[in-house]
Design an enzyme around this catalytic site. Structure first.
Site, PDB file in Angstrom:
ATOM      1  CG  ASP A   1      -0.080  -0.058   2.520  1.00 33.88           C
ATOM      2  OD1 ASP A   1       0.362   1.015   2.979  1.00 33.88           O
ATOM      3  OD2 ASP A   1       0.151  -1.163   3.046  1.00 33.88           O
TER       4      ASP A   1
ATOM      5  CG  ASP B   1       2.077   4.754   5.760  1.00 33.32           C
ATOM      6  OD1 ASP B   1       1.737   3.731   6.383  1.00 33.32           O
ATOM      7  OD2 ASP B   1       2.504   5.770   6.309  1.00 33.32           O
TER       8      ASP B   1
END
Length: 294
Positions: free
Chosen positions: A212, A214
């Site tokens: 991802d 973050d």
């Protein structure tokens, strides 16, 4: 470790990483450590004749949160199992636009922001200071980079891994701060793992698998467990292929690591022999036995 011994590759990672095609003579075995219980039993096996030892970092079924991992027992158990080099695979968030989810980052530096973990095997009565200027074995990094290229995996060589305590994900302010520091990825598991591997005179390298962005990225949803798991599952086959490809590249080593990993304690012990705590020295029979017996 006896320098003439053949390499034994240790892999620390998720529960699915050890399900490698062609892994033979598989056997789960408990390895006891004077530092407590490792995360799980260790899986011993061979891949095209190359000995491998796997440890599910969080235990099978992902039972143990990052701050409760017994990092000392895990590394000590790997050393007792004969492991000479460790490949660490972990899920991370990206702190850079160009490191998109699905990228494998072969990091070369760490920033340790954890605070609730035992970070050294040594203590009062037997003091040691190892160098961590270069915390990752360049030889292992070279092999990982070459295999990732051969397999066509999206990957990047180099970068700093910010290790946070967790188990919560970052605030946006924290995420932006770490980006200002120049960090590439953020995760919760590779410290003090890398420090302890150095103290145990093991080669160590990390493959940080981006799941991802973050929470800093304005065009992506904030990180969720579902998103992390979805990307992890998508990366599992690639991670297994990477381990399978790296194993034969590491099997031909003769003698100690040229990067000095296997002699990290040569000049690290500070406590005079007559002042050393015999009980602590006994606990360190695997980690530091090479220098304590010398």
């Amino acid at each position: 470790m006896v320098e003439s011994d053949r390499p034994v590759i240790g892999v620390i990672g998720g529960s699915g990483i050890y399900e490698i095609d062609g892994l033979e003579n598989k056997q789960w075995r408990r390895v006891e450590s004077p530092f407590g219980e490792p995360s799980d039993e260790l899986l011993f096996g061979e891949l095209d004749g190359q000995p491998l030892v796997f440890l599910p970092r969080h235990g099978r079924g992902h039972r143990i949160p990052p701050s409760r991992l017994n990092f000392r027992a895990n590394i000590d158990a790997m050393k007792r199992a004969g492991v000479t080099e460790i490949l660490s695979l972990s899920a991370v968030g990206s702190l850079k636009e160009e490191l998109a989810p699905g990228t494998f980052v072969i990091v070369d530096q760490f920033i340790d922001r954890t605070f609730a973990r035992e970070k050294t095997f040594f203590d009062s009565g037997l003091v040691a200071h190892v160098s961590l200027a270069e915390p990752v074995c360049a030889r292992l990094g070279d092999a990982l980079e070459a295999v990732a290229g051969d397999l066509g995996l999206p990957h990047a060589r180099g970068g700093s891994y910010m290790v946070m305590e967790g188990p919560q994900f970052s605030t946006k302010a924290e995420s932006e701060l770490y980006r200002q520091w120049g960090c590439s990825v953020i995760g919760m598991t590779n410290m003090p793992e890398a420090k302890l591997a150095r103290e145990a005179e093991l080669c160590y390298a990390t493959v940080a698998m981006v799941t991802d962005y973050d929470c800093w990225h304005p065009d992506h949803d904030h990180v969720t467990v579902d998103e992390v798991i979805r990307t992890l599952l998508a990366n599992a086959d690639k991670a297994r292929a990477l381990v399978r490809g790296v194993a034969p590249r590491l099997s031909g080593r003769s003698g100690p690591c040229a990067s000095g990993c296997h002699h990290a304690l040569d000049n690290a012990l500070i406590t005079h022999p007559e002042a050393r705590d015999p009980e602590l020295a006994a606990k360190l029979d695997a980690v530091a036995g090479r220098v304590l017996r010398g």
